[in-house]
Design a protein around this motif. Structure first.
Motif, PDB file in Angstrom:
ATOM      1  N   PRO A   4       0.879  -1.295  -0.129  1.00  0.00           N
ATOM      2  CA  PRO A   4       0.078  -0.245  -0.092  1.00  0.00           C
ATOM      3  C   PRO A   4       0.822   1.064   0.149  1.00  0.00           C
ATOM      4  O   PRO A   4       1.722   1.381   0.655  1.00  0.00           O
ATOM      5  CB  PRO A   4      -0.791  -0.177   1.319  1.00  0.00           C
ATOM      6  CG  PRO A   4      -0.246  -1.007   1.988  1.00  0.00           C
ATOM      7  CD  PRO A   4       0.841  -2.078   1.351  1.00  0.00           C
ATOM      8  N   HIS A  39      -6.452  15.102   3.400  1.00  0.00           N
ATOM      9  CA  HIS A  39      -6.783  13.799   3.831  1.00  0.00           C
ATOM     10  C   HIS A  39      -7.803  13.333   2.952  1.00  0.00           C
ATOM     11  O   HIS A  39      -8.035  12.009   2.667  1.00  0.00           O
ATOM     12  CB  HIS A  39      -7.197  13.830   5.269  1.00  0.00           C
ATOM     13  CG  HIS A  39      -7.499  12.421   5.922  1.00  0.00           C
ATOM     14  ND1 HIS A  39      -6.402  11.462   6.095  1.00  0.00           N
ATOM     15  CD2 HIS A  39      -8.572  11.847   6.504  1.00  0.00           C
ATOM     16  CE1 HIS A  39      -6.971  10.400   6.732  1.00  0.00           C
ATOM     17  NE2 HIS A  39      -8.324  10.883   6.846  1.00  0.00           N
ATOM     18  N   GLY A  42      -6.551  11.668  -0.274  1.00  0.00           N
ATOM     19  CA  GLY A  42      -5.766  10.385   0.072  1.00  0.00           C
ATOM     20  C   GLY A  42      -4.511  10.666   0.604  1.00  0.00           C
ATOM     21  O   GLY A  42      -3.933   9.529   0.850  1.00  0.00           O
ATOM     22  N   HIS A  44      -2.071  10.689   3.899  1.00  0.00           N
ATOM     23  CA  HIS A  44      -2.067   9.892   5.374  1.00  0.00           C
ATOM     24  C   HIS A  44      -1.523  10.874   6.595  1.00  0.00           C
ATOM     25  O   HIS A  44      -1.588  10.686   7.548  1.00  0.00           O
ATOM     26  CB  HIS A  44      -1.271   8.567   5.270  1.00  0.00           C
ATOM     27  CG  HIS A  44      -1.813   7.874   4.214  1.00  0.00           C
ATOM     28  ND1 HIS A  44      -1.409   7.864   3.091  1.00  0.00           N
ATOM     29  CD2 HIS A  44      -2.738   6.820   4.423  1.00  0.00           C
ATOM     30  CE1 HIS A  44      -2.292   6.815   2.370  1.00  0.00           C
ATOM     31  NE2 HIS A  44      -3.114   6.142   2.957  1.00  0.00           N
ATOM     32  N   PRO A 257      -2.816   0.052  -4.365  1.00  0.00           N
ATOM     33  CA  PRO A 257      -3.755   0.659  -3.390  1.00  0.00           C
ATOM     34  C   PRO A 257      -3.136   1.892  -2.273  1.00  0.00           C
ATOM     35  O   PRO A 257      -2.055   1.741  -1.984  1.00  0.00           O
ATOM     36  CB  PRO A 257      -4.344  -0.666  -2.475  1.00  0.00           C
ATOM     37  CG  PRO A 257      -2.892  -1.527  -2.557  1.00  0.00           C
ATOM     38  CD  PRO A 257      -2.180  -1.425  -4.118  1.00  0.00           C
ATOM     39  N   ALA A 259      -2.564   3.250   1.282  1.00  0.00           N
ATOM     40  CA  ALA A 259      -2.773   2.553   2.573  1.00  0.00           C
ATOM     41  C   ALA A 259      -3.996   2.977   3.260  1.00  0.00           C
ATOM     42  O   ALA A 259      -4.321   4.165   3.067  1.00  0.00           O
ATOM     43  CB  ALA A 259      -1.398   2.968   3.190  1.00  0.00           C
ATOM     44  N   THR A 260      -4.502   2.338   4.229  1.00  0.00           N
ATOM     45  CA  THR A 260      -5.592   2.638   5.302  1.00  0.00           C
ATOM     46  C   THR A 260      -4.511   3.301   6.238  1.00  0.00           C
ATOM     47  O   THR A 260      -3.292   3.252   6.279  1.00  0.00           O
ATOM     48  CB  THR A 260      -6.184   1.338   5.783  1.00  0.00           C
ATOM     49  OG1 THR A 260      -5.038   0.620   6.590  1.00  0.00           O
ATOM     50  CG2 THR A 260      -6.981   0.648   5.069  1.00  0.00           C
ATOM     51  N   MET A 261      -5.125   3.949   7.211  1.00  0.00           N
ATOM     52  CA  MET A 261      -4.489   4.803   8.228  1.00  0.00           C
ATOM     53  C   MET A 261      -3.905   3.687   9.037  1.00  0.00           C
ATOM     54  O   MET A 261      -2.669   3.796   9.448  1.00  0.00           O
ATOM     55  CB  MET A 261      -5.222   5.652   9.219  1.00  0.00           C
ATOM     56  CG  MET A 261      -5.608   6.957   8.487  1.00  0.00           C
ATOM     57  SD  MET A 261      -4.073   8.113   7.822  1.00  0.00           S
ATOM     58  CE  MET A 261      -3.153   8.108   9.374  1.00  0.00           C
ATOM     59  N   ALA A 262      -4.386   2.651   9.338  1.00  0.00           N
ATOM     60  CA  ALA A 262      -3.640   1.695  10.067  1.00  0.00           C
ATOM     61  C   ALA A 262      -2.437   0.937   9.306  1.00  0.00           C
ATOM     62  O   ALA A 262      -1.376   0.802   9.909  1.00  0.00           O
ATOM     63  CB  ALA A 262      -4.672   0.463  10.482  1.00  0.00           C
ATOM     64  N   GLN A 263      -2.729   0.669   8.180  1.00  0.00           N
ATOM     65  CA  GLN A 263      -1.475   0.249   7.417  1.00  0.00           C
ATOM     66  C   GLN A 263      -0.325   1.522   7.426  1.00  0.00           C
ATOM     67  O   GLN A 263       0.927   0.971   7.513  1.00  0.00           O
ATOM     68  CB  GLN A 263      -1.987   0.013   5.831  1.00  0.00           C
ATOM     69  CG  GLN A 263      -2.605  -1.420   6.094  1.00  0.00           C
ATOM     70  CD  GLN A 263      -3.098  -1.614   4.360  1.00  0.00           C
ATOM     71  OE1 GLN A 263      -3.542  -0.504   3.767  1.00  0.00           O
ATOM     72  NE2 GLN A 263      -3.437  -2.741   4.157  1.00  0.00           N
TER      73      GLN A 263
END
Ligand code: KMH
Ligand code: ZN
Length: 271
Positions: A4, A39, A42, A44, A257, A259-263
């Motif tokens: 990601p 944000h 997209g 982070h 993809p 990243a999600t915030m967790a990733q």
């Protein structure tokens, strides 16, 4: 499965003023509102500088605190403080706000000519900032304007002042620093140890082409008005968010993809 992508938005900097673009944010509220737009597009992480109300570059801990609080009240973005500030600031001034414990802060591991000035980072100053980051438990983003700065970072790691694996950001294409061709990026990224992560910040017209290269190469991307005020030749970006949106579109095209915030936290080892 491609890894990601992390996008950092450098929304203000210390060298871009309203005479250059009317869209650069200055106040904590303006910074937070721009962070929200980035944000939503997209991004982070926000790479943060602060300004006095008239736009004068500052490293005031009070302004950093207000901006960080305003950002965190609105979005779950990571907040990275600049410890570079503006050319000519003292190390004490540059490093003071580390005590506020942002998610990350920059650590430039060498001096570089910076336009007509010098962005001074002598060995003692670098060690002072690295030590302060360690003592407050703030992870550095190692800023490299040239390849020797990677070597210096690795020496600091050997001394125990920087933890590996680390996250590097390559700032390429600034007058006085390393060039911004595909070969420059390919070479500097080859120097970091396995397990480290990297992003690129291309200056001016190099911003988006280097972003595309980083997306393809498995790296990460920093964009924003700090580095480049144009969306395309002759057209000012209405804010850093438009540049972030371009990078997100490039990532979609490349099937990388976001990243999600967790990733994002995981890949920066902030968890
Ligand atoms: N404004 C430059 C002199 C950083 O944020 O750490 C330094 C800079 C790097 O922008
Ligand atoms: Zn900066």
């Amino acid at each position: 499965m491609p890894s990601p992508l992390l996008i950092t938005a450098a929304i203000c900097g210390a060298e871009v003023f309203r005479k250059d673009t009317p869209h650069v944010p200055y106040t904590p509220l303006e910074l937070a509102e721009e962070a929200v737009r980035c944000h939503e597009a997209g991004a982070h992480m926000v790479h943060l500088h602060v300004r006095e109300p008239d736009g004068t570059p500052s490293q005031s801990a009070e302004l950093f605190a207000q901006a960080m609080q305003a950002i965190r009240a609105r979005v779950p973005m990571l907040v990275q403080f600049s410890t570079g500030g503006a050319v000519g600031m003292s190390v004490a001034e540059r490093a003071d706000a580390i005590r506020l414990r942002p998610d990350m802060a920059t650590l430039t591991t060498g001096s570089v000519n910076f336009g007509d000035g010098v962005f001074l980072n002598d060995p003692t100053s670098i060690r002072e900032i690295a030590t302060r980051l360690r003592s407050f438990g703030v992870r550095p983003e190692i800023e490299c304007f040239d390849t020797g700065m990677v070597d210096t970072a690795l020496r600091l790691a050997a001394e125990g002042l920087v933890a590996l694996p680390a996250h590097f950001n390559f700032v390429l294409g600034m007058a006085g620093g390393m060039g911004a061709t595909p070969a420059h990026l390919e070479f500097i990224r080859s120097l970091i140890p396995d397990g480290c992560t990297w992003s690129v910040a291309g200056i001016g017209r190099h911003e988006l082409p280097l972003a595309r290269q980083a997306i393809a190469a498995g790296g990460h991307v920093r964009v924003g008005l700090e580095d480049n005020v144009y969306l395309r030749k002759g057209v000012l970006a209405k804010g850093s968010f438009e540049l972030v949106a371009q990078v997100a579109a490039m990532a979609r095209e490349a099937q990388r993809p976001l990243a999600t915030m967790a990733q994002a936290r995981e890949l920066l080892r902030l968890t």
